[in-house]
Design a protein around this motif. Structure first.
Motif, PDB file in Angstrom:
ATOM      1  N   SER A 161      54.326  74.007  49.817  1.00  0.00           N
ATOM      2  CA  SER A 161      53.252  73.160  49.275  1.00  0.00           C
ATOM      3  C   SER A 161      52.401  72.239  50.802  1.00  0.00           C
ATOM      4  CB  SER A 161      53.663  72.139  48.477  1.00  0.00           C
ATOM      5  OG  SER A 161      53.490  72.686  47.191  1.00  0.00           O
ATOM      6  N   PRO A 162      51.797  73.237  51.487  1.00  0.00           N
ATOM      7  CA  PRO A 162      51.121  72.613  52.920  1.00  0.00           C
ATOM      8  C   PRO A 162      49.851  71.724  52.175  1.00  0.00           C
ATOM      9  CG  PRO A 162      51.155  75.037  52.926  1.00  0.00           C
ATOM     10  CD  PRO A 162      51.785  74.726  51.425  1.00  0.00           C
ATOM     11  N   ARG A 211      47.303  72.519  49.803  1.00  0.00           N
ATOM     12  CA  ARG A 211      47.604  73.869  48.925  1.00  0.00           C
ATOM     13  C   ARG A 211      48.778  73.786  48.126  1.00  0.00           C
ATOM     14  NH1 ARG A 211      44.878  78.445  50.801  1.00  0.00           N
ATOM     15  NH2 ARG A 211      43.469  78.240  52.919  1.00  0.00           N
ATOM     16  N   TYR A 253      51.703  76.581  47.025  1.00  0.00           N
ATOM     17  CA  TYR A 253      51.831  77.705  48.127  1.00  0.00           C
ATOM     18  C   TYR A 253      52.929  77.574  49.039  1.00  0.00           C
ATOM     19  CZ  TYR A 253      47.012  78.845  46.866  1.00  0.00           C
ATOM     20  OH  TYR A 253      45.887  79.575  46.417  1.00  0.00           O
ATOM     21  N   GLY A 270      53.526  78.483  52.921  1.00  0.00           N
ATOM     22  CA  GLY A 270      52.694  78.685  54.013  1.00  0.00           C
ATOM     23  C   GLY A 270      53.811  79.405  55.011  1.00  0.00           C
ATOM     24  N   ASP A 327      46.758  84.403  50.226  1.00  0.00           N
ATOM     25  CA  ASP A 327      45.542  83.971  50.560  1.00  0.00           C
ATOM     26  C   ASP A 327      45.638  83.853  52.383  1.00  0.00           C
ATOM     27  OD1 ASP A 327      43.140  82.462  51.063  1.00  0.00           O
ATOM     28  OD2 ASP A 327      43.501  80.762  49.926  1.00  0.00           O
ATOM     29  N   TYR A 328      44.776  84.872  52.848  1.00  0.00           N
ATOM     30  CA  TYR A 328      45.192  85.072  54.145  1.00  0.00           C
ATOM     31  C   TYR A 328      43.760  85.539  54.928  1.00  0.00           C
ATOM     32  CZ  TYR A 328      46.928  87.073  58.367  1.00  0.00           C
ATOM     33  OH  TYR A 328      47.439  87.236  59.843  1.00  0.00           O
ATOM     34  N   GLN A 374      41.250  85.530  47.894  1.00  0.00           N
ATOM     35  CA  GLN A 374      42.764  85.634  47.413  1.00  0.00           C
ATOM     36  C   GLN A 374      42.913  87.119  46.868  1.00  0.00           C
ATOM     37  OE1 GLN A 374      43.949  82.645  44.843  1.00  0.00           O
ATOM     38  NE2 GLN A 374      43.740  81.055  46.383  1.00  0.00           N
ATOM     39  N   ILE A 376      48.000  80.973  59.554  1.00  0.00           N
ATOM     40  CA  ILE A 376      49.033  80.823  58.259  1.00  0.00           C
ATOM     41  C   ILE A 376      48.657  81.657  57.214  1.00  0.00           C
ATOM     42  CG2 ILE A 376      50.350  79.344  57.059  1.00  0.00           C
ATOM     43  CD1 ILE A 376      49.944  76.936  59.098  1.00  0.00           C
ATOM     44  N   TYR A 390      49.182  82.216  53.174  1.00  0.00           N
ATOM     45  CA  TYR A 390      49.654  81.368  52.210  1.00  0.00           C
ATOM     46  C   TYR A 390      50.179  82.254  50.916  1.00  0.00           C
ATOM     47  CZ  TYR A 390      47.528  77.740  55.125  1.00  0.00           C
ATOM     48  OH  TYR A 390      47.273  76.725  55.836  1.00  0.00           O
ATOM     49  N   LYS A 434      51.558  82.488  46.758  1.00  0.00           N
ATOM     50  CA  LYS A 434      52.098  81.822  45.582  1.00  0.00           C
ATOM     51  C   LYS A 434      52.192  82.830  44.261  1.00  0.00           C
ATOM     52  CE  LYS A 434      47.439  80.689  43.715  1.00  0.00           C
ATOM     53  NZ  LYS A 434      46.630  80.111  42.897  1.00  0.00           N
TER      54      LYS A 434
END
Length: 548
Positions: free
Chosen positions: A357-358, A361, A364, A366, A405-406, A473, A532, A534, A536
């Motif tokens: 959980s960054p 976000r 997620y 990371g 998500d990148y 995403q 980074i 992400y 999920k």
């Protein structure tokens, strides 16, 4: 202490494709009443080789440990009340300080080999070998034999750091004589001058070896006499070893009714014994051990077994670990949470590369990229670590998917999903940043598929990512849709239909001593990128076992 290793006229070998085997004994004449019931194999599906089990009468609970090689956390312990339903208790090797040298192991068959789990006077003992398999067999630094202990098996943080004891070999197993003297028996099949199984008195608290190692037996002449366990029964000491191929590397134990059971590793060979991505798994069969006689293993191992009635006991088990064949239902990485206990890295991870959980976000995970990709330096070593987290494949057929998500910002940065056995046996599909052509300096997002080793049935490729899929995403999916092949698919998040971009034959990940993991990775591929990735919505759904 005298060991009996005489051969019986009714002994024979079971030899199928795999790594180790067991000399087993079939009864010529059935004795006693045989009340048959059915149960299913494997009991611990997927990457769970070299089982060692114990039944604790006071708890009415069976416990089994298995090998983990380079995986971390390592040496999983599972528990069951009925030999059918198995829950993850925890992992013996769960802290870097316990065995830091795992971080520098070289080779896909290195790491933790063949643990033996035993309880003595309220203390659990786990003996195993940290193997550096790329070193020469006569190099004494190839083998590091260690002891882990705990007085609370359900609290994985209570397992001790490794206590080393000197033995140039592997597959070590403890034994206590009636006077309390503790021994260790182990194997060294690769030294020509003294192959076989060796015994010495060992202080299991300090690791001090108290006399010279004695060669007990070199086996019947089969390949690699190893995996020894000693049992004392009816005034005899019995030494059981493994010799050739799977099924084998067995352990014996009794249930609450005094019935004998046998666990062993086994490989589901698939068509033509070519496809076995789940590698060496744990299977169960029945045994009879009459007074003063040899143990009798009743059945060749099959997917559907006829055997002793399974025990009926209270099914309540402490702990919150998952069942061994449990799926992952849309896992979210919530603030303050840890990665689930069945998630694995390849070797000891760089903790800072995994962010739960960054900021901004929630839910997620990371993934900060490692300099090395999943192949590592040379397919064998990976000093500095690899950003990868996965779980075991425990079903013949499955679907695994995550939302990614990148947005890579530097050339060669890459993140995606992988079907991973070892550094030199895996397939991966990722999003990366590459030039639009060989002569252009303009960078654009690409979809890249890589296989190790190279496979003409699944050639690597890279292709520009469609504009509508860039900087958004994506759902990425790996599916085992039949016994021999996997598919890799992607699509925009929220879409009900994904597009398959690549296929991988199962023989890519049918090799060695371990079993396939499915998960996510992030890398700069040797560059300077720091973007980074992400993820999920982590989901793994089993869709069928092929047991025949």
């Amino acid at each position: 202490m005298r060991i009996s290793h005489r051969q019986s006229a009714m002994s024979r070998h079971i030899m199928t494709k795999g790594f180790l085997a067991l000399t087993i004994f079939f009864p010529d004449v059935a004795k006693g009443q045989w009340n048959s019931t059915q149960f299913l194999n494997p009991i611990l599906p997927g990457f769970h080789p070299d089982p060692s089990c114990a039944f604790i009468v006071e708890e009415e609970t069976f416990y089994c440990a298995s090998s983990s090689f380079n995986a971390f956390p390592g040496i999983p312990i599972h528990a069951s009340k009925d030999l059918k339903t198995w829950r993850l208790v925890g992992n013996v090797l769960n802290r870097e300080t316990q065995l830091p040298e795992l971080a520098i192991s070289v080779g896909g068959t290195s790491g933790i080999w063949a643990p033996t789990l035993r309880l003595r006077d309220g203390m659990w003992y786990l003996l195993t070998t940290m193997v550096h398999d790329k070193k020469a067999p006569d190099d004494p630094t190839r083998w590091r034999n260690v002891i882990f202990t705990t007085n609370n098996i359900w609290n994985e943080s209570s397992w001790s750091d490794a206590v080393h004891f000197d033995f140039e070999g592997y597959d070590t197993s403890p034994f206590w004589d009636e006077d309390g003297t503790s021994y260790v028996v182990g194997s060294h099949a690769y030294r020509v001058e003294r192959p076989g199984n060796h015994l010495a008195k060992v202080n299991l608290t300090t690791g001090a070896v108290q006399n010279n190692w004695t060669n007990l037996w070199s086996g019947t002449g089969g390949l690699a006499p190893e995996g020894p366990h000693i049992y004392r029964k009816d005034g005899y000491y019995y030494l059981m070893i493994a010799e050739v191929q799977t099924v084998g590397h067995a352990d014996l134990f009794q249930d609450s009714h005094g019935k004998w059971w046998c666990v062993a590793l086994s490989t589901r060979g698939g068509p033509s014994f070519k496809f076995y991505p789940m590698g060496r798994e744990t299977v169960l069969t029945n045994a009879t051990w009459f007074e003063g006689e040899w143990p009798l293993i009743h059945n060749p191992v099959r997917g559907v077994m006829d055997g002793w009635p399974l025990t009926e006991m209270n099914q309540t088990l402490p702990g919150g670990g998952p069942l061994v064949d449990q799926g992952d239902n849309n896992i979210q990485f919530l603030p303050g949470s840890k990665l689930p206990p069945h998630f694995l890295h390849w070797r000891i991870p760089v903790r800072d590369n995994y962010i739960v959980s960054p900021k901004g976000r929630r839910g997620y995970l990371g993934l900060r990229p490692s300099n090395l990709n999943l192949t590592g330096i040379d397919g064998n070593s990976a000093i500095g670590g690899q950003t990868f987290v996965g779980r075991r494949q425990v079903d013949s057929l499955f679907t695994y998917r995550v939302t990614l998500d990148y947005s890579p910002k530097s050339i060669q940065e890459e993140a995606g999903v992988t079907l991973f056995l070892t550094q030199n046996h895996h397939a991966r599909l990722g999003i990366t940043l590459l030039p639009t052509s060989n002569t252009s300096s303009i960078l654009t997002q690409h979809l890249r598929f890589t296989t190790e080793p190279y496979s003409s049935a699944a050639p690597p490729f890279s292709t520009p990512l469609s504009v509508h899929l860039q900087n958004t995403q994506l759902v990425m999916e790996v599916t085992a849709f039949n016994e021999t092949h996997f598919s890799f698919a992607i699509g925009p998040a929220g879409s009900s239909k994904l597009s398959v971009f690549a296929y991988a034959p199962g023989d890519i990940v049918s090799w060695g001593f371990t079993g396939t993991l499915i998960g996510v990775y992030a890398t700069s591929n040797g560059g300077n990128g720091t973007s980074i990735a992400y993820v999920k919505d982590w989901t793994y759904k089993g869709q069928g076992q092929i047991r025949n």
